[in-house]
Design an enzyme around this catalytic site. Structure first.
Site, short mmCIF file in Angstrom:
data_model
loop_
_atom_site.label_atom_id
_atom_site.label_comp_id
_atom_site.label_asym_id
_atom_site.label_seq_id
_atom_site.Cartn_x
_atom_site.Cartn_y
_atom_site.Cartn_z
N HIS A 1 -11.93 5.83 3.29
CA HIS A 1 -12.38 4.96 2.20
C HIS A 1 -11.36 3.83 2.18
CE1 HIS A 1 -13.50 3.32 -1.62
NE2 HIS A 1 -12.36 3.66 -2.18
N ARG B 1 -22.85 1.28 -1.57
CA ARG B 1 -22.86 -0.19 -1.47
C ARG B 1 -23.67 -0.63 -0.25
NH1 ARG B 1 -16.44 -0.33 -2.94
NH2 ARG B 1 -16.69 -0.77 -5.16
N ASP C 1 -18.78 3.54 -0.72
CA ASP C 1 -19.03 2.58 0.37
C ASP C 1 -20.46 2.76 0.90
OD1 ASP C 1 -15.77 2.14 1.06
OD2 ASP C 1 -16.39 4.12 0.38
N ARG D 1 0.84 -1.20 0.00
CA ARG D 1 0.00 0.00 0.00
C ARG D 1 0.88 1.26 0.00
NH1 ARG D 1 -5.10 0.60 3.97
NH2 ARG D 1 -5.79 -1.18 2.80
N1 LIG Z 1 -12.36 6.52 -4.79
C1 LIG Z 1 -12.96 5.41 -5.18
O1 LIG Z 1 -14.01 5.04 -4.64
C2 LIG Z 1 -12.34 4.63 -6.30
C3 LIG Z 1 -13.00 3.57 -6.92
C4 LIG Z 1 -12.36 2.90 -7.95
C5 LIG Z 1 -11.07 3.27 -8.33
N2 LIG Z 1 -10.47 4.30 -7.69
C6 LIG Z 1 -9.11 4.76 -8.03
O2 LIG Z 1 -9.16 5.54 -9.21
C7 LIG Z 1 -7.87 5.51 -9.83
C8 LIG Z 1 -8.03 5.17 -11.29
O3 LIG Z 1 -8.53 3.86 -11.44
P1 LIG Z 1 -8.75 3.25 -12.89
O4 LIG Z 1 -9.35 1.90 -12.70
O5 LIG Z 1 -9.42 4.24 -13.76
O6 LIG Z 1 -7.22 3.09 -13.36
P2 LIG Z 1 -6.69 3.02 -14.87
O7 LIG Z 1 -5.32 2.45 -14.78
O8 LIG Z 1 -7.71 2.38 -15.74
O9 LIG Z 1 -6.61 4.57 -15.29
C9 LIG Z 1 -5.71 5.46 -14.75
C10 LIG Z 1 -5.35 6.46 -15.84
O10 LIG Z 1 -4.56 7.50 -15.27
C11 LIG Z 1 -3.62 7.88 -16.26
N3 LIG Z 1 -2.50 8.59 -15.67
C12 LIG Z 1 -1.46 8.10 -14.94
N4 LIG Z 1 -0.62 9.11 -14.59
C13 LIG Z 1 -1.14 10.25 -15.10
C14 LIG Z 1 -0.74 11.60 -15.07
N5 LIG Z 1 0.39 11.98 -14.45
N6 LIG Z 1 -1.50 12.50 -15.72
C15 LIG Z 1 -2.63 12.14 -16.38
N7 LIG Z 1 -3.07 10.85 -16.42
C16 LIG Z 1 -2.32 9.93 -15.80
C17 LIG Z 1 -3.20 6.56 -16.90
O11 LIG Z 1 -2.58 6.73 -18.16
C18 LIG Z 1 -4.54 5.82 -16.99
O12 LIG Z 1 -5.20 6.06 -18.22
C19 LIG Z 1 -7.05 4.48 -9.03
O13 LIG Z 1 -6.24 5.17 -8.11
C20 LIG Z 1 -8.11 3.66 -8.34
O14 LIG Z 1 -7.62 3.04 -7.16
C21 LIG Z 1 -11.07 4.99 -6.70
#
Ligand SMILES: NC(=O)c1ccc[n+]([C@@H]2O[C@H](COP(=O)([O-])OP(=O)(O)OC[C@H]3O[C@@H](n4cnc5c(N)ncnc54)[C@H](O)[C@@H]3O)[C@@H](O)[C@H]2O)c1
Length: 309
Positions: free
Chosen positions: A170, A146, A143, A83
């Site tokens: 979260h 859900r 959350d 993490r």
């Molecule tokens: N808060 C929530 O409840 C929740 C729920 C689901 C996912 N998430 C989080 O959301 C984030 C994205 O998840 P995802 O499934 O879309 O991931 P993903 O890998 O599909 O997409 C992430 C995107 O960010 C882009 N990226 C990386 N560095 C970058 C930068 N410096 N500038 C611009 N773009 C950049 C990547 O190229 C990629 O397209 C993760 O951190 C995930 O843990 C949060």
């Protein structure tokens, strides 16, 4: 509207936003430029079925007039990655993204979903220099959704009529507020469904466990979660753009909460055009209050492990 990061979460949010017809313009920004361009093309091809708007893949300079910039950049945890390693990786991304947003858009609201979202929100408060009310993390909105869904299933009630919050981090230390949970104003302890389903502590505990395990369960089966968070981000965006003063469990800087270290964490908050308008002061049970404080301390300790750049 700006969307930074057009992976699964960013694209799901963009797709939901376009269907709701809330914004006239949306710029998609990603380090993988082709990905952002392809998402913009795909979304544009759907416009004849919804309402007109302008969607394009762009740069930070295109954010100048965005009311909200939604940040979903950053990856989820990789197999074998701790993490803390994930935290360091996403911290590095935010140190690049947030100053670039504020340089071009010093007055907008920043809404974050990137994980660990509470720490990313706190980091954004520090990096952006924005008033804390304008920095919002999606926090426990997912959350809570859900939790309400599973409670609604148990009692055969529309989840919109289930009023129950998950607060805190979260993540693993999140806290269900059983003492305030109610269906249509009837406390959960007294509620009996049309089919005769009543209070059962073990069944309710199981519902909370399924709530907090949901991300693991989904990620194990399809790699990521994105539709529900996309809609959660839409709900926050709608509350801001329509100045709705909606109560949502989102993450923000704690300023008035007693005995809580300075950190961003979720409590039900009123969200409107100015961002966070108020954080509700809830009459928690002593156990809930202690669990919330523990959750805040856990976050603070983890934040202090982030190396200075
Ligand atoms: N808060 C929530 O409840 C929740 C729920 C689901 C996912 N998430 C989080 O959301 C984030 C994205 O998840 P995802 O499934 O879309 O991931 P993903 O890998 O599909 O997409 C992430 C995107 O960010 C882009 N990226 C990386 N560095 C970058 C930068 N410096 N500038 C611009 N773009 C950049 C990547 O190229 C990629 O397209 C993760 O951190 C995930 O843990 C949060």
């Amino acid at each position: 509207m700006g969307v930074i990061g057009t992976g699964m979460v960013g694209a799901s949010f963009a797709y939901a936003l376009m269907q709701r017809g809330l914004a006239n313009e949306m710029v998609l920004i990603d380090t993988k430029r082709e990905r952002a361009e392809a998402e913009a093309m795909d979304l544009n091809h759907g416009l004849p079925f919804v309402r007109p708007m302008r969607i394009w893949a762009g740069d930070y300079s295109d954010l100048a007039s965005a009311a909200i910039t939604v940040v979903t950049a950053g990856a989820a945890q990789q197999p074998g990655e701790t993490r803390l390693q994930l935290l360091e990786r996403n911290t590095a991304i935010l140190r690049e993204v947030i100053p670039a947003i504020v340089r071009h858009n010093p007055d907008g609201i920043i809404l974050l979903a990137s994980n660990p979202v509470d720490l990313m929100t706190y980091l954004t408060v520090q990096l952006s220099g924005l008033p804390p009310a304008k920095v919002i993390g999606s926090g426990t909105i997912l959350d809570t959704a859900r939790f309400r869904t599973l409670l609604g299933e148990r009692y055969t009630v529309d989840p919109r009529s289930v009023h129950a919050y998950i607060v805190g981090e979260h993540g693993d230390s999140e806290v269900p507020l059983w003492s305030l949970a109610n269906i249509g104003g009837v406390p959960l302890r007294d509620f009996r469904s049309a089919g005769g389903i009543g209070y059962d502590e073990a069944a309710l505990q199981n519902i909370f466990e399924r709530t907090s395990d949901a991300a693991y369960t989904i990620i194990q089966r399809k790699g990521a979660t994105y539709y529900a968070i996309g809609l959660g981000l839409l709900a926050i965006t709608e509350a801001i753009l329509r100045n709705q003063h909606t109560v949502l469990t989102v993450s923000s800087l704690m300023t008035t909460q007693q005995d809580v270290p300075e950190i961003c964490i979720s409590l039900p908050s009123i969200v409107g055009a100015r961002g966070i308008e108020a954080v509700l002061q809830l009459p928690l049970s002593p156990e809930e209050e202690a669990a919330f404080r523990r959750s805040a301390s856990t976050l603070r300790t983890r934040f202090e492990q982030i190396p200075a750049q």
